[in-house]
Design a protein around this motif. Structure first.
Motif, mmCIF file in Angstrom:
data_model
loop_
_atom_site.group_PDB
_atom_site.id
_atom_site.type_symbol
_atom_site.label_atom_id
_atom_site.label_comp_id
_atom_site.label_asym_id
_atom_site.label_seq_id
_atom_site.Cartn_x
_atom_site.Cartn_y
_atom_site.Cartn_z
ATOM 1 N N THR A 59 12.923 -4.281 82.437
ATOM 2 C CA THR A 59 12.511 -3.515 81.257
ATOM 3 C C THR A 59 12.732 -4.394 80.034
ATOM 4 O O THR A 59 13.312 -5.480 80.133
ATOM 5 C CB THR A 59 13.329 -2.211 81.073
ATOM 6 N N PHE A 101 11.279 4.728 77.452
ATOM 7 C CA PHE A 101 12.541 4.763 78.194
ATOM 8 C C PHE A 101 13.738 4.452 77.295
ATOM 9 O O PHE A 101 13.710 3.509 76.500
ATOM 10 C CB PHE A 101 12.512 3.767 79.354
ATOM 11 N N ALA A 137 19.118 6.401 82.611
ATOM 12 C CA ALA A 137 17.775 6.270 82.047
ATOM 13 C C ALA A 137 17.256 7.647 81.650
ATOM 14 O O ALA A 137 17.507 8.640 82.348
ATOM 15 C CB ALA A 137 16.839 5.631 83.063
ATOM 16 N N THR A 139 13.689 9.750 79.805
ATOM 17 C CA THR A 139 12.342 9.753 79.249
ATOM 18 C C THR A 139 11.775 11.173 79.295
ATOM 19 O O THR A 139 11.886 11.852 80.321
ATOM 20 C CB THR A 139 11.407 8.785 80.014
ATOM 21 N N THR A 184 11.600 5.079 86.502
ATOM 22 C CA THR A 184 10.837 3.890 86.092
ATOM 23 C C THR A 184 9.945 3.365 87.213
ATOM 24 O O THR A 184 9.024 2.587 86.954
ATOM 25 C CB THR A 184 11.787 2.764 85.664
#
Length: 203
Positions: A59, A101, A137, A139, A184
């Motif tokens: 990332t 993200f 993480a 999102t 992801t």
């Protein structure tokens, strides 16, 4: 006449010797024993505060932030060589957002060996061992977390400033292994540098 002069000379020498005997004797110079070196042996506990910055694999995120926590360990000392083990647990504010993200490292810890060389109350050391921590993480309201284990290594210096107290400055490199994140669709891991200062109480 010679006998009189000789007698006077002997009398004068005797009087001088008697006077010298009556004078107070000066004591030998006194040198205090050098202060004992700082004793690094034994257990200790303490606290630290610092900063960490790193990157997430696969990332563009580079989390960074303040960190702080507690540590404890045990030392053995053989002459000027000091070796032992230490563990710590840290809360971390490191996070970063890239595209949709957001990655963060809420906490991490280590379990390490330490070995160094002491110059009395100053200790220089190297350290390496196990690292573990959480990688999170987020999102669009979806959150996924993994606890990973990896490795760490670093160097430090510690100074004893009182019989049971020391202060330290330390650098660690931490590499947590990757995990497959559904959020992801790829494997993500966290590697970071940590600089921190701390204080220890020695038992």
């Amino acid at each position: 006449m010679k006998k009189i002069i000789l007698a006077l000379g002997l009398a004068t020498m005797a009087a001088s010797a008697a006077s010298a005997a009556d004078l107070p004797r000066s004591s030998a110079p006194y040198f205090s024993a050098p202060a004992a070196g700082f004793n690094w042996s034994g257990g200790y506990v303490g606290a630290n505060l610092g900063y960490n910055w790193g990157k997430i694999t696969n990332t563009g995120t580079n989390p960074s932030g303040l960190e702080g926590g507690l540590q404890g360990g045990y030392n053995w000392q053989n002459g000027q060589f000091v070796y032992g083990a230490e563990t710590d647990l840290q809360l971390s504010g490191a996070d970063d957002t890239f595209a949709p993200f957001k990655f963060s490292n809420p906490w991490f810890g280590t379990l390490r060996g330490r070995a160094g060389y002491a110059f009395s109350n100053v200790l220089f050391y190297g350290t390496a061992g196990l690292a573990f921590g959480e990688l999170r993480a987020q999102t669009f309201g979806w959150t996924e977390s993994h606890t990973n284990a990896g490795w760490t290594a670093g160097v430090g210096a510690e100074v004893g400033f009182a019989p049971n107290w020391s202060a330290k400055l330390e650098y660690l490199y931490i590499d947590l292994s990757t995990s497959q994140f559904a959020i992801t669709g790829v494997s993500n891991g966290y590697s970071a540098s940590v600089v921190r200062a701390g204080v220890n109480y020695h038992f």
